[in-house]
Scaffold this active site. Sequence first.
Site, PDB file in Angstrom:
ATOM      1  N   HIS A 159       0.819  -1.213   0.000  1.00 18.60           N
ATOM      2  CA  HIS A 159       0.000   0.000   0.000  1.00 18.60           C
ATOM      3  C   HIS A 159       0.856   1.267   0.000  1.00 18.60           C
ATOM      4  CE1 HIS A 159      -4.174   0.699  -0.220  1.00 18.60           C
ATOM      5  NE2 HIS A 159      -4.492   0.821   1.044  1.00 18.60           N
ATOM      6  N   PHE A 163      -2.805   8.430   7.561  1.00 13.50           N
ATOM      7  CA  PHE A 163      -3.243   7.084   7.201  1.00 13.50           C
ATOM      8  C   PHE A 163      -4.078   7.178   5.925  1.00 13.50           C
ATOM      9  CE2 PHE A 163      -1.990   6.351  11.563  1.00 13.50           C
ATOM     10  CZ  PHE A 163      -1.252   5.181  11.435  1.00 13.50           C
ATOM     11  N   ASN A 185      -9.501   3.665  -1.016  1.00 17.58           N
ATOM     12  CA  ASN A 185      -9.977   4.605   0.000  1.00 17.58           C
ATOM     13  C   ASN A 185      -9.197   5.910   0.033  1.00 17.58           C
ATOM     14  OD1 ASN A 185     -12.109   3.002   0.912  1.00 17.58           O
ATOM     15  ND2 ASN A 185     -10.776   1.857   2.294  1.00 17.58           N
TER      16      ASN A 185
END
Length: 207
Positions: free
Chosen positions: A20, A66, A114
Amino acid sequence: MIKLFVGLGNPGPEYEDTRHNAGFWWIDALARELKVQLVPERSYFGLMARASVRGENVWLLQPQTFMNLSGKSVGALARFFKIQPEEVLVVHDELDFEPGQVKLKRGGSHGGHNGLRDIHAQLGSADYWRLRIGIGHPGHKAEVANWVLKKPAPDQRQLIEDSIAHSLKAWPELQAGNMDKATLLIHTTKPPRPKPARPATAESDKG
């Protein structure tokens, strides 16, 4: 013209080498290329560097919010410096591409990513550029969340690093706004070496 280069990822050493964080790896490589250092900027909720390239300011950003809140960082910096969505390039991991593949596109859906979803919301637009770095797919949707937060195998990591190095060759064109040329550079890879022809056998000579 791209003024803001954003790499997506998660902060912290436990995530540093996970799939990621491919966007972070790209920004780290660009920072080395430009000889600039990313430093914490609380106002923009991330690590930031600024460089002057051909008389134009360029910002590098790694949100430290994040992944799911990446837009908070991107939106804050873009609003303050009056950077338009079409002047933003977001570099992120892409499940639909195999390691070694990298593609440039403008606009479109967030595709369930996201980080992109939050950037859409904070910029109020999907009309920004994305550089999609292939990380491969685990094969089943239920395994995706675990897959992206795991380290790639060494051979996969090397392919990802190779794709980053390849796409970085186009960054001057990206910065200058020569997007067609940048796309051609990024999407063109060296063809594999052709295999040597088989020597003719006695049987084949007979026809």
